[in-house]
Design a protein around this motif. Structure first.
Motif, PDB file in Angstrom:
ATOM      1  N   VAL A 112       0.854  -1.192   0.000  1.00 54.10           N
ATOM      2  CA  VAL A 112       0.000   0.000   0.000  1.00 54.10           C
ATOM      3  C   VAL A 112       0.888   1.239   0.000  1.00 54.10           C
ATOM      4  O   VAL A 112       1.770   1.382   0.848  1.00 54.10           O
ATOM      5  CB  VAL A 112      -0.932   0.012   1.228  1.00 54.10           C
ATOM      6  N   GLY A 113       0.663   2.135  -0.945  1.00 58.18           N
ATOM      7  CA  GLY A 113       1.493   3.331  -1.051  1.00 58.18           C
ATOM      8  C   GLY A 113       0.665   4.595  -1.125  1.00 58.18           C
ATOM      9  O   GLY A 113      -0.567   4.577  -1.017  1.00 58.18           O
ATOM     10  N   GLY A 114       1.352   5.713  -1.326  1.00 59.18           N
ATOM     11  CA  GLY A 114       0.671   6.991  -1.466  1.00 59.18           C
ATOM     12  C   GLY A 114      -0.057   7.396  -0.196  1.00 59.18           C
ATOM     13  O   GLY A 114       0.327   7.045   0.921  1.00 59.18           O
ATOM     14  N   GLU A 115      -1.146   8.126  -0.365  1.00 58.11           N
ATOM     15  CA  GLU A 115      -1.884   8.595   0.809  1.00 58.11           C
ATOM     16  C   GLU A 115      -2.616   7.455   1.515  1.00 58.11           C
ATOM     17  O   GLU A 115      -2.883   7.536   2.713  1.00 58.11           O
ATOM     18  CB  GLU A 115      -2.865   9.698   0.419  1.00 58.11           C
ATOM     19  N   PRO A 175      10.676  -5.449   2.257  1.00 63.43           N
ATOM     20  CA  PRO A 175       9.983  -4.801   3.375  1.00 63.43           C
ATOM     21  C   PRO A 175       8.544  -5.290   3.507  1.00 63.43           C
ATOM     22  O   PRO A 175       7.858  -5.523   2.512  1.00 63.43           O
ATOM     23  CB  PRO A 175      10.031  -3.315   2.998  1.00 63.43           C
ATOM     24  N   HIS A 176       8.098  -5.461   4.734  1.00 63.40           N
ATOM     25  CA  HIS A 176       6.728  -5.866   5.025  1.00 63.40           C
ATOM     26  C   HIS A 176       6.102  -4.844   5.974  1.00 63.40           C
ATOM     27  O   HIS A 176       6.772  -4.299   6.847  1.00 63.40           O
ATOM     28  CB  HIS A 176       6.682  -7.241   5.698  1.00 63.40           C
ATOM     29  N   ALA A 177       4.820  -4.616   5.790  1.00 63.99           N
ATOM     30  CA  ALA A 177       4.033  -3.857   6.761  1.00 63.99           C
ATOM     31  C   ALA A 177       2.797  -4.692   7.063  1.00 63.99           C
ATOM     32  O   ALA A 177       2.182  -5.257   6.150  1.00 63.99           O
ATOM     33  CB  ALA A 177       3.646  -2.489   6.215  1.00 63.99           C
ATOM     34  N   LEU A 182     -10.391   2.134   2.030  1.00 61.98           N
ATOM     35  CA  LEU A 182      -9.129   1.489   2.375  1.00 61.98           C
ATOM     36  C   LEU A 182      -9.382   0.183   3.120  1.00 61.98           C
ATOM     37  O   LEU A 182      -8.730  -0.837   2.844  1.00 61.98           O
ATOM     38  CB  LEU A 182      -8.286   2.435   3.233  1.00 61.98           C
ATOM     39  N   ARG A 183     -10.319   0.200   4.074  1.00 66.90           N
ATOM     40  CA  ARG A 183     -10.674  -1.021   4.804  1.00 66.90           C
ATOM     41  C   ARG A 183     -11.116  -2.115   3.841  1.00 66.90           C
ATOM     42  O   ARG A 183     -10.685  -3.267   3.935  1.00 66.90           O
ATOM     43  CB  ARG A 183     -11.778  -0.699   5.815  1.00 66.90           C
ATOM     44  N   THR A 227      -8.932  -7.566  -4.099  1.00 67.99           N
ATOM     45  CA  THR A 227      -9.344  -6.389  -4.862  1.00 67.99           C
ATOM     46  C   THR A 227      -8.194  -5.396  -4.853  1.00 67.99           C
ATOM     47  O   THR A 227      -7.328  -5.428  -3.966  1.00 67.99           O
ATOM     48  CB  THR A 227     -10.606  -5.740  -4.259  1.00 67.99           C
ATOM     49  N   ASP A 228      -8.151  -4.526  -5.840  1.00 66.37           N
ATOM     50  CA  ASP A 228      -7.080  -3.536  -5.918  1.00 66.37           C
ATOM     51  C   ASP A 228      -7.228  -2.499  -4.806  1.00 66.37           C
ATOM     52  O   ASP A 228      -8.340  -2.182  -4.367  1.00 66.37           O
ATOM     53  CB  ASP A 228      -7.109  -2.820  -7.269  1.00 66.37           C
ATOM     54  N   ILE A 229      -6.082  -1.962  -4.376  1.00 60.91           N
ATOM     55  CA  ILE A 229      -6.093  -0.887  -3.385  1.00 60.91           C
ATOM     56  C   ILE A 229      -6.516   0.399  -4.084  1.00 60.91           C
ATOM     57  O   ILE A 229      -5.949   0.773  -5.116  1.00 60.91           O
ATOM     58  CB  ILE A 229      -4.700  -0.703  -2.756  1.00 60.91           C
TER      59      ILE A 229
END
Length: 473
Positions: free
Chosen positions: A32-35, A86-88, A191-192, A232-234
């Motif tokens: 997940v990137g950006g805002e 990297p993992h989050a 986002l959820r 599904t896409d972010i």
């Protein structure tokens, strides 16, 4: 480890839990990137801080207290030890008695998949609490924030963690609060729906062996909403369109973050050993000996700082110095720069080295409850900290002697030339270094140094110019 359903893996830890079930669900959000990335901490807090459309928050909070012995969300960032990917991870960590499983698992399912973002009053309370908690913690935990900024100047992993847990996150939350809460709620709901998916999840389960089978069956059966959510896409999100991240410090751009504090928090980070490299064991011992000896004497006893320590981060390959509630700036930096030479010339005795080794080994042998044991085993599995790697590092640690430390000290002394400095300081701390003209007059000196270590005065002048107000009176 076994599959629950539809490819969702469960890492099971068999422990004597006396009827308690520790159920932790991990959602991978490293992509997940950006805002959308900046909103992840707020999403994690909102999941357990809101009710659902059927159960308002005050009733949900009461029900959680009746069913769970512990329930919280967390956000973790880490590299894989071998692949360096990297993992989050968003964690949903829960604890309940096995007889409450039929009530606990559906509640987890509702919180994860049906949190009511339309409760704008409660959502705004969560946002305010988060922002204010950050603001209150900046002075209290100034060393951690400065350390994270310094490390972020060297590592993409730490850069991600700084965005999610550091000064950048505090400033973003401050900006989000200026936006209409309806806009924030809509973004969080999208986002959820993008990240709380069964295909992104893994389950870590710790319970008595006689309860494993029933929990294995109940998890997918009672968490039907989560298991029905496929990939599904972010979504691309925009809540604060004009938000700009604070520039990170670098080797040539040390920074000072100005707050209302009357003391300082200094952090210097530079390349160190990765956990699988031979030098990691020696650097771990060096950091321990410096923290309990030289830095304690030089920065704490003489300099007046409340705390000073060194450490090596094996997953990102960074060695770091920090001080806590420090009245000094220049004297502390001098202590950092002189530390490795001092230790090389006054090498600890064999007895002191042995004591340090025992202390480091002892940190891995501390008592833990069954849930903590199971979670630690899973985290080691997920991030590539294998038993073979741990044994290899322990063998290296036990074999260390004075010559091994001396060789590693030379490497660290050289690495300090590529150090990144971040300081959380009072408005007056760098006043004597803050004249831009004086900085320019010293540029020629810095250029002439080439690969030599930058002077303390040059670093402080540079940091005084590269100054950012974080919290004002």
């Amino acid at each position: 480890m076994f599959a629950l359903r539809d490819g969702v893996m469960c890492y099971y830890s068999e422990q004597a839990c006396r009827g308690i079930v520790y159920c932790n669900i991990a959602f991978e959000v490293g992509d997940v990137g950006g805002e959308a990335e900046m909103l992840l901490p707020l999403l994690a807090s909102a999941i357990t801080g809101l009710g659902t459309s059927d159960i308002p928050y005050h009733l949900m909070s009461h029900q959680i207290g009746l069913v769970f012995g512990g329930l919280r969300t967390d956000l973790e960032v880490a590299d894989h030890a071998e692949t360096q990917n990297p993992h989050a991870v968003i964690w949903m960590k829960s604890r309940f008695l096995v007889q409450y499983a039929d009530e606990a698992l559906p509640l987890l399912d509702q919180l994860l998949c049906q949190a009511n973002f339309a409760d704008h009053t409660r959502l705004r309370e969560i946002m305010l609490e988060m922002r204010n908690d950050y603001r209150a913690s900046i002075v209290q935990n100034g060393s951690a924030y400065a350390g994270l900024r310094a490390e972020a100047g060297l590592s993409t992993l730490e850069e991600k963690e700084e965005r999610l847990k550091g000064i950048s996150q505090y400033q973003y939350l401050d900006a989000v609060l200026a936006q209409p809460v309806e806009k924030v709620a809509a973004a969080l709901e999208k986002l959820r729906d993008g990240v709380i998916r069964s295909c992104r999840s893994e389950v870590q389960l710790t319970c008595d062996p006689e309860h494993r089978r029933s929990m294995q069956d109940k998890l997918p059966a009672l968490m039907v909403n989560l298991w029905s959510r496929d990939y599904t896409d972010i979504p691309s999100l925009s809540v604060v369109s004009d938000f700009k991240l604070l520039p990170l410090p670098s080797v040539d751009q040390p920074e000072s973050l100005v707050t209302t504090t009357s003391v300082n928090y200094l952090a210097m980070a530079f390349p160190g050993a990765l956990v699988f490299q031979p030098g990691f064991a020696a650097q771990s011992l060096i950091s321990h000996l410096l923290s309990t000896g030289y830095l304690w004497e030089r920065c704490r006893m003489r300099g007046g700082a409340y705390g000073a320590s060194a450490g090596v981060h094996g997953l990102s390959g960074i060695f770091r110095f920090i001080t806590y509630r420090d009245p000094q700036t220049a004297r502390t930096l001098e202590a950092f720069f002189e530390s490795f030479d001092f230790m090389s010339k006054q090498m600890p005795s064999d007895d002191l080295i042995e004591t340090g080794i025992i202390a480091l080994v002892g940190k891995e042998l501390r008592p833990m409850n069954p849930g903590a044991k199971g979670l630690l085993a899973y985290r080691r599995h997920r991030f590539g900290i294998t038993d073979d790697l741990r044994q290899e590092n322990r063998d290296r640690l036990l074999a260390l002697g004075q010559e091994d430390l001396r060789a590693e000290l030379q490497l660290l002394n050289s690495a300090m030339q590529r150090g990144v400095l971040s300081m959380l300081v009072s408005p007056q701390a760098l006043s004597e270094y803050g004249q831009a003209a004086e900085l320019q007059a010293n540029e020629s000196q810095a250029a002439a140094q080439d690969s030599q270590q930058p002077s303390v005065e040059w670093l402080l002048r540079r940091a005084a110019v590269n100054q950012h107000v974080v919290v004002s009176a």
